[in-house]
Design a protein around this motif. Structure first.
Motif, PDB file in Angstrom:
ATOM      1  N   GLN A 275      -4.561   1.266 -21.620  1.00 15.91           N
ATOM      2  CA  GLN A 275      -5.904   1.922 -22.019  1.00 15.91           C
ATOM      3  C   GLN A 275      -6.845   2.632 -20.799  1.00 15.91           C
ATOM      4  N   VAL A 276      -6.545   2.166 -19.728  1.00 11.37           N
ATOM      5  CA  VAL A 276      -7.220   2.661 -18.599  1.00 11.37           C
ATOM      6  C   VAL A 276      -6.215   2.789 -17.384  1.00 11.37           C
ATOM      7  N   LYS A 277      -6.779   3.812 -16.362  1.00 10.36           N
ATOM      8  CA  LYS A 277      -6.126   4.086 -15.192  1.00 10.36           C
ATOM      9  C   LYS A 277      -6.834   4.175 -14.009  1.00 10.36           C
ATOM     10  N   ILE A 278      -6.865   3.385 -12.984  1.00  9.66           N
ATOM     11  CA  ILE A 278      -7.589   3.429 -11.754  1.00  9.66           C
ATOM     12  C   ILE A 278      -7.217   4.782 -11.108  1.00  9.66           C
ATOM     13  N   MET A 279      -8.469   5.523 -11.018  1.00  9.59           N
ATOM     14  CA  MET A 279      -8.133   6.799 -10.121  1.00  9.59           C
ATOM     15  C   MET A 279      -8.533   6.598  -8.592  1.00  9.59           C
ATOM     16  N   GLU A 280      -9.382   5.734  -8.314  1.00  7.98           N
ATOM     17  CA  GLU A 280      -9.600   5.348  -6.924  1.00  7.98           C
ATOM     18  C   GLU A 280     -10.376   4.072  -6.747  1.00  7.98           C
ATOM     19  N   PRO A 281     -10.130   3.433  -5.780  1.00  3.56           N
ATOM     20  CA  PRO A 281      -9.498   3.718  -4.449  1.00  3.56           C
ATOM     21  C   PRO A 281      -8.007   3.507  -4.642  1.00  3.56           C
ATOM     22  N   ARG A 282      -7.355   4.162  -3.677  1.00  2.00           N
ATOM     23  CA  ARG A 282      -5.769   4.055  -3.781  1.00  2.00           C
ATOM     24  C   ARG A 282      -5.401   2.500  -3.819  1.00  2.00           C
ATOM     25  N   GLU A 283      -6.106   1.728  -2.798  1.00  2.00           N
ATOM     26  CA  GLU A 283      -5.401   0.378  -2.535  1.00  2.00           C
ATOM     27  C   GLU A 283      -5.515  -0.472  -4.013  1.00  2.00           C
ATOM     28  N   ILE A 284      -6.768  -0.010  -4.952  1.00  2.00           N
ATOM     29  CA  ILE A 284      -6.696  -0.894  -6.027  1.00  2.00           C
ATOM     30  C   ILE A 284      -5.471  -0.368  -7.031  1.00  2.00           C
ATOM     31  N   ARG A 285      -5.276   1.019  -6.971  1.00  2.00           N
ATOM     32  CA  ARG A 285      -4.193   1.442  -7.748  1.00  2.00           C
ATOM     33  C   ARG A 285      -2.883   0.763  -7.361  1.00  2.00           C
ATOM     34  N   GLU A 286      -2.825   0.446  -6.092  1.00  2.00           N
ATOM     35  CA  GLU A 286      -1.436  -0.077  -5.517  1.00  2.00           C
ATOM     36  C   GLU A 286      -1.390  -1.658  -6.043  1.00  2.00           C
ATOM     37  N   ARG A 287      -2.600  -2.125  -6.003  1.00  2.00           N
ATOM     38  CA  ARG A 287      -2.693  -3.508  -6.196  1.00  2.00           C
ATOM     39  C   ARG A 287      -2.322  -3.812  -7.774  1.00  2.00           C
ATOM     40  N   ILE A 288      -2.822  -2.972  -8.572  1.00  2.00           N
ATOM     41  CA  ILE A 288      -2.628  -3.021 -10.104  1.00  2.00           C
ATOM     42  C   ILE A 288      -1.066  -2.874 -10.359  1.00  2.00           C
ATOM     43  N   LEU A 289      -0.347  -1.748  -9.534  1.00  2.00           N
ATOM     44  CA  LEU A 289       1.091  -1.537  -9.843  1.00  2.00           C
ATOM     45  C   LEU A 289       1.818  -2.752  -9.579  1.00  2.00           C
ATOM     46  N   LYS A 290       1.677  -3.537  -8.274  1.00  2.00           N
ATOM     47  CA  LYS A 290       2.248  -4.559  -7.744  1.00  2.00           C
ATOM     48  C   LYS A 290       2.117  -5.838  -8.595  1.00  2.00           C
ATOM     49  N   THR A 291       0.973  -6.107  -9.301  1.00  2.00           N
ATOM     50  CA  THR A 291       0.892  -6.936 -10.125  1.00  2.00           C
ATOM     51  C   THR A 291       1.700  -6.899 -11.411  1.00  2.00           C
ATOM     52  N   CYS A 292       1.437  -5.704 -11.739  1.00  2.00           N
ATOM     53  CA  CYS A 292       2.458  -5.146 -13.254  1.00  2.00           C
ATOM     54  C   CYS A 292       3.766  -5.425 -12.882  1.00  2.00           C
ATOM     55  N   ARG A 293       4.233  -4.977 -11.578  1.00  2.00           N
ATOM     56  CA  ARG A 293       5.843  -5.246 -11.535  1.00  2.00           C
ATOM     57  C   ARG A 293       6.159  -6.692 -11.469  1.00  2.00           C
ATOM     58  N   GLU A 294       5.112  -7.482 -10.852  1.00  2.00           N
ATOM     59  CA  GLU A 294       5.661  -8.814 -10.500  1.00  2.00           C
ATOM     60  C   GLU A 294       5.500  -9.520 -12.016  1.00  2.00           C
ATOM     61  N   ILE A 295       4.564  -9.336 -12.681  1.00  2.00           N
ATOM     62  CA  ILE A 295       4.513  -9.844 -14.044  1.00  2.00           C
ATOM     63  C   ILE A 295       5.880  -9.185 -15.136  1.00  2.00           C
ATOM     64  N   GLN A 296       6.212  -7.942 -14.961  1.00  2.00           N
ATOM     65  CA  GLN A 296       7.471  -7.871 -15.675  1.00  2.00           C
ATOM     66  C   GLN A 296       8.551  -8.546 -15.109  1.00  2.00           C
ATOM     67  N   MET A 297       8.809  -8.709 -13.821  1.00  2.00           N
ATOM     68  CA  MET A 297       9.956  -9.386 -13.236  1.00  2.00           C
ATOM     69  C   MET A 297      10.008 -10.954 -13.829  1.00  2.00           C
ATOM     70  N   GLU A 298       8.678 -11.492 -13.900  1.00  2.00           N
ATOM     71  CA  GLU A 298       8.744 -12.812 -14.258  1.00  2.00           C
ATOM     72  C   GLU A 298       9.080 -13.024 -15.717  1.00  2.00           C
ATOM     73  N   TYR A 299       8.856 -11.845 -16.528  1.00  2.00           N
ATOM     74  CA  TYR A 299       9.273 -12.152 -17.969  1.00  2.00           C
ATOM     75  C   TYR A 299      10.598 -11.746 -18.171  1.00  2.00           C
ATOM     76  N   GLU A 300      11.012 -10.990 -17.390  1.00  2.00           N
ATOM     77  CA  GLU A 300      12.520 -10.659 -17.492  1.00  2.00           C
ATOM     78  C   GLU A 300      13.450 -11.836 -16.971  1.00  2.00           C
ATOM     79  N   GLU A 301      12.888 -12.578 -16.086  1.00  2.00           N
ATOM     80  CA  GLU A 301      13.939 -13.571 -15.736  1.00  2.00           C
ATOM     81  C   GLU A 301      13.649 -14.561 -16.812  1.00  2.00           C
TER      82      GLU A 301
END
Length: 301
Positions: A275-301
């Motif tokens: 429902q939301v998307k971080i526009m800036e700063p870029r560092e926070i966008r990348e942090r969100i993406l990293k967290t989401c990927r880690e969550i996805q990997m945890e659930y896929e395992e």
């Protein structure tokens, strides 16, 4: 009313010291000529007004002068009571309770239409003990030691000169002078362990107005996000920022500033999902993406 302005000028000069006529005029929203007449009236009434000339000139009340009579209106005393009640709802202090009782005992204290409940700031017994110990150390001007776990999960031994306690960002903080950096820093009480007061006196006198948190452990980050209409009210409620743009379909842009490594706001952003998307700063966008990927990997395992 003139009498209220005259009393206000006296209180202002007592609190702020030497002040220019122009500054007083701006503060009380009158002309400098009116202020000059007011100062003359105060002098004639026995208030010892001193005048100084030059670049550091201005007006002040002679040192040693105190107001012995009541200076607040019933409505103003009501505000004092409301403020003290709000603080008492968050901070257990016998001295605070006694002060509140004294103010409430005034017959002319008038109830206000506003009340503040800071019960959410109430902490567990450990934090309450820390608050009592730190308040005492601040009063006695004694250094404190504690083990501190910072936002990067690094554990350090800290020795600091306590200056004041502050509640913000949903937590209690100590503002202290950290000798290691020769600067003022904020320490979250919930991250403190083994807190103790030492016998060592502070190395300097600390004035709150002079504190600048240059090396603040809680770096502030300014965030801009785009959100969908469904979470607009929740953004306003939980992120405490401002809407900078709104679109015809109900979407919006929202800006807010928070401590970079705090958990609360970050968890709120994650809870909004797509429902939301971080526009800036870029560092926070990348942090969100990293967290989401880690969550996805945890659930896929």
């Amino acid at each position: 009313m003139k009498i209220d302005r005259l009393m206000g000028i006296v209180v202002y000069l007592l609190n702020h010291g030497r002040t220019s006529a122009q500054k007083l005029a701006e503060e009380f929203e009158v002309s400098s000529r009116t202020i000059m007449r007011d100062l003359e009236s105060l002098d004639q009434a026995g208030i010892p007004i001193q005048s100084f000339y030059g670049t550091e000139g201005g007006y002040q009340i002679m040192d040693g002068f105190v107001l012995e009579k009541q200076v607040a209106t019933p409505h103003e005393y009501g505000w004092i009571v409301a403020a003290l009640k709000g603080m008492a709802s968050a901070y257990a202090s016998k001295s605070l309770e006694q002060t509140l009782e004294k103010i409430k005992s005034l017959k002319n204290a008038k109830d206000t239409a506003v009340s503040v409940d800071l019960g959410v700031a109430g902490e567990d017994d450990k934090i309450k003990e820390h608050l009592v110990l730190l308040e005492d150390a601040i009063e006695r001007k004694r250094m404190v030691r504690f083990t501190y776990t910072n936002s990067h999960d690094e554990v350090k031994e800290i020795q600091a000169e306590p200056v004041c306690l502050q509640y913000k960002w949903y937590n209690w903080y100590l503002i202290g002078y950290y000798e290691k950096y020769q600067d003022y820093c904020m320490f979250k009480l919930v991250r403190m362990d083994s807190l103790q007061t030492t016998d060592m006196e502070n190395t300097k006198i600390h004035t709150l107005s002079d504190i600048r948190l240059k090396n603040n452990h809680e770096n502030i980050v300014h965030i801009r996000l785009r959100g969908k209409a469904a979470v607009k009210a929740k953004c306003r409620e939980y992120l405490k920022g401002r809407f900078t743009q709104e679109f015809e379909n109900g979407d919006f842009e929202f800006c807010f500033s928070v401590p970079e490594h705090e958990t609360f706001w970050y968890g709120v952003i994650l809870s909004f999902g797509n429902q939301v998307k971080i526009m800036e700063p870029r560092e926070i966008r990348e942090r969100i993406l990293k967290t989401c990927r880690e969550i996805q990997m945890e659930y896929e395992e």
